[in-house]
Each structure stands twice: as C-alpha cells, then as structure tokens.
Design a protein around this motif. Structure first.
Motif, PDB file in Angstrom:
ATOM      1  N   ALA A 103       0.834  -1.205   0.000  1.00 43.90           N
ATOM      2  CA  ALA A 103       0.000   0.000   0.000  1.00 43.90           C
ATOM      3  C   ALA A 103       0.870   1.258   0.000  1.00 43.90           C
ATOM      4  O   ALA A 103       0.584   2.223  -0.724  1.00 43.90           O
ATOM      5  N   VAL A 104       1.932   1.256   0.787  1.00 44.19           N
ATOM      6  CA  VAL A 104       2.837   2.411   0.824  1.00 44.19           C
ATOM      7  C   VAL A 104       3.504   2.600  -0.534  1.00 44.19           C
ATOM      8  O   VAL A 104       3.641   3.725  -1.027  1.00 44.19           O
ATOM      9  N   ALA A 105       3.912   1.515  -1.177  1.00 38.91           N
ATOM     10  CA  ALA A 105       4.545   1.604  -2.498  1.00 38.91           C
ATOM     11  C   ALA A 105       3.560   2.115  -3.548  1.00 38.91           C
ATOM     12  O   ALA A 105       3.940   2.886  -4.432  1.00 38.91           O
ATOM     13  N   ILE A 106       2.305   1.712  -3.462  1.00 33.02           N
ATOM     14  CA  ILE A 106       1.299   2.190  -4.421  1.00 33.02           C
ATOM     15  C   ILE A 106       1.058   3.683  -4.249  1.00 33.02           C
ATOM     16  O   ILE A 106       0.939   4.420  -5.232  1.00 33.02           O
ATOM     17  N   VAL A 107       1.029   4.153  -3.009  1.00 34.85           N
ATOM     18  CA  VAL A 107       0.887   5.595  -2.768  1.00 34.85           C
ATOM     19  C   VAL A 107       2.115   6.331  -3.304  1.00 34.85           C
ATOM     20  O   VAL A 107       1.997   7.413  -3.891  1.00 34.85           O
ATOM     21  N   GLY A 108       3.297   5.753  -3.134  1.00 32.36           N
ATOM     22  CA  GLY A 108       4.509   6.352  -3.698  1.00 32.36           C
ATOM     23  C   GLY A 108       4.467   6.417  -5.209  1.00 32.36           C
ATOM     24  O   GLY A 108       4.858   7.421  -5.815  1.00 32.36           O
ATOM     25  N   LEU A 109       3.986   5.352  -5.845  1.00 31.62           N
ATOM     26  CA  LEU A 109       3.830   5.343  -7.297  1.00 31.62           C
ATOM     27  C   LEU A 109       2.862   6.433  -7.736  1.00 31.62           C
ATOM     28  O   LEU A 109       3.123   7.150  -8.709  1.00 31.62           O
TER      29      LEU A 109
ATOM     30  N   VAL B 268      14.470  -3.825  -3.807  1.00 31.61           N
ATOM     31  CA  VAL B 268      14.050  -3.238  -5.080  1.00 31.61           C
ATOM     32  C   VAL B 268      13.332  -1.907  -4.864  1.00 31.61           C
ATOM     33  O   VAL B 268      13.690  -0.901  -5.494  1.00 31.61           O
ATOM     34  N   PRO B 269      12.318  -1.820  -3.972  1.00 38.57           N
ATOM     35  CA  PRO B 269      11.707  -0.504  -3.770  1.00 38.57           C
ATOM     36  C   PRO B 269      12.669   0.508  -3.158  1.00 38.57           C
ATOM     37  O   PRO B 269      12.581   1.695  -3.445  1.00 38.57           O
ATOM     38  N   VAL B 270      13.600   0.042  -2.330  1.00 37.23           N
ATOM     39  CA  VAL B 270      14.591   0.960  -1.757  1.00 37.23           C
ATOM     40  C   VAL B 270      15.475   1.526  -2.866  1.00 37.23           C
ATOM     41  O   VAL B 270      15.738   2.736  -2.915  1.00 37.23           O
TER      42      VAL B 270
ATOM     43  N   VAL C 238      10.060  13.669  -4.415  1.00 40.83           N
ATOM     44  CA  VAL C 238      10.733  13.351  -3.150  1.00 40.83           C
ATOM     45  C   VAL C 238       9.798  12.545  -2.253  1.00 40.83           C
ATOM     46  O   VAL C 238      10.202  11.555  -1.644  1.00 40.83           O
ATOM     47  N   GLY C 239       8.526  12.941  -2.189  1.00 43.42           N
ATOM     48  CA  GLY C 239       7.558  12.180  -1.393  1.00 43.42           C
ATOM     49  C   GLY C 239       7.378  10.766  -1.908  1.00 43.42           C
ATOM     50  O   GLY C 239       7.368   9.798  -1.137  1.00 43.42           O
ATOM     51  N   GLY C 240       7.241  10.610  -3.230  1.00 41.20           N
ATOM     52  CA  GLY C 240       7.077   9.280  -3.814  1.00 41.20           C
ATOM     53  C   GLY C 240       8.307   8.410  -3.636  1.00 41.20           C
ATOM     54  O   GLY C 240       8.207   7.221  -3.315  1.00 41.20           O
ATOM     55  N   GLY C 241       9.487   8.981  -3.848  1.00 38.55           N
ATOM     56  CA  GLY C 241      10.724   8.223  -3.650  1.00 38.55           C
ATOM     57  C   GLY C 241      10.902   7.804  -2.211  1.00 38.55           C
ATOM     58  O   GLY C 241      11.309   6.672  -1.914  1.00 38.55           O
ATOM     59  N   ALA C 242      10.594   8.708  -1.281  1.00 33.88           N
ATOM     60  CA  ALA C 242      10.703   8.374   0.141  1.00 33.88           C
ATOM     61  C   ALA C 242       9.713   7.273   0.525  1.00 33.88           C
ATOM     62  O   ALA C 242      10.047   6.383   1.324  1.00 33.88           O
ATOM     63  N   LEU C 243       8.509   7.316  -0.034  1.00 33.65           N
ATOM     64  CA  LEU C 243       7.534   6.263   0.256  1.00 33.65           C
ATOM     65  C   LEU C 243       7.984   4.915  -0.286  1.00 33.65           C
ATOM     66  O   LEU C 243       7.739   3.874   0.350  1.00 33.65           O
ATOM     67  N   LEU C 244       8.641   4.901  -1.429  1.00 37.93           N
ATOM     68  CA  LEU C 244       9.172   3.635  -1.944  1.00 37.93           C
ATOM     69  C   LEU C 244      10.265   3.092  -1.024  1.00 37.93           C
ATOM     70  O   LEU C 244      10.324   1.882  -0.766  1.00 37.93           O
ATOM     71  N   VAL C 245      11.132   3.966  -0.530  1.00 40.71           N
ATOM     72  CA  VAL C 245      12.166   3.530   0.406  1.00 40.71           C
ATOM     73  C   VAL C 245      11.529   2.980   1.675  1.00 40.71           C
ATOM     74  O   VAL C 245      11.931   1.922   2.185  1.00 40.71           O
ATOM     75  N   VAL C 246      10.523   3.663   2.192  1.00 41.84           N
ATOM     76  CA  VAL C 246       9.820   3.191   3.393  1.00 41.84           C
ATOM     77  C   VAL C 246       9.162   1.842   3.136  1.00 41.84           C
ATOM     78  O   VAL C 246       9.198   0.951   3.995  1.00 41.84           O
TER      79      VAL C 246
END
Length: 157
Positions: A10-16, A76-78, A124-132
């Motif tokens: 879910a966090v990765a989808i929000v980042g996308l 991979v998401p990181v 920056v928000g999307g990239g940070a969410l992918l890292v999270v």
C-alpha cells in the motif's frame, strides 16, 4: 494479523501515485506577482526521464509485492526510491545553480523570479515512500512467527 503484510504494498502504491502525479506537474514556475511564462521545447508529452521515473515507481511496487514472499527483494523498492530521490535532487540543483531559484533574474520581458513547482516535492515524497515500503517489507519478515516451521525466537538450549 495478515493484513499487516500488505502495508508495504500500500505504501509503495501511494509512492507510485505521487511519482505519476509529480511527473505531470511543472518543475519550475514564475513566482506570483511577476510577469512571464516558461516556454518548453516540447508539446506536453512526457519526456524520457519522466517516463523512466514512472516505470521505476512501477518496478518499486512490483518489488514490494515480491518482497511479501522473498525478503531479499525488498531492496528493489529501496533502490528505485533512491533513484527517484537522486533525480529530484539533481533537477532542483540544476535549476538552483542556473538561472537561480527564488531570486530575481533578467528575462526577455524584464525581471522575473522562478520558484519550484510541485514536481520535485511529489517526487521526493514518492521516492521516500518507496524507500519506506522496502524497509517495512524487509522488517515484516523479522516480525513473522510463521517462518516455515522455524521458531522466530532463538532456542533456549
């Protein structure tokens, strides 16, 4: 609780979503109160880098889904989030150096001032969410006690 396993996805989808919305926004704008426009050399379609960023976000979501099964794929998401963060930082630094952000510069129609648009903030928000999402996906395997019959706590022998 099994629904907790879906948190990284879910966090990765929000980042996308943040990345896809971000690449459709402007990188710089003319500050309010100043006259002028920014003319780009393209007709509105996404350029190569923006399409690449969207695809990287999609790969990050795929990595978060795969990390549900294989812990090592949580990198991979990181990694994709790190690339998105690097791109946003590079783009902002490029415009901060030349012609300058938040300072008056000479333009064709007179003096004007350029400010950051929504694109770098959303990237920056999307990239940070992918890292999270990658970090949470990695840690989710540490918290599970159903590791194929092996106890999650060390033995007391």
């Amino acid at each position: 609780m099994r629904t907790r396993r879906l948190v990284p996805v879910a966090v990765a989808i929000v980042g996308l979503a943040a990345i896809v919305i971000g690449v459709r926004q402007g990188l710089v704008h003319v500050a309010p109160g100043y006259e002028g426009t920014i003319t780009t050399g393209w007709g509105g379609d996404l350029n190569h880098e923006e399409r690449l960023l969207s695809r990287l976000g999609l790969v990050g979501v795929g990595g978060a889904i795969a990390a549900l099964r294989w812990r090592r794929l949580a990198v991979v998401p990181v990694a994709t989030g790190g690339v998105v963060l690097f791109y946003a930082l590079r783009a902002v630094l490029h415009y901060a150096v030349d012609p300058g952000l938040y300072v008056e510069v000479s333009a064709y129609g007179g003096r004007t001032e350029f400010v950051l648009g929504a694109e770098p903030v959303l990237l920056v928000g999307g990239g940070a969410l992918l890292v999270v999402a990658g970090v949470v996906g990695w840690r989710a395997h540490l918290d599970r006690s159903d590791c194929g019959g092996i106890a999650a706590t060390p033995s007391t022998r």
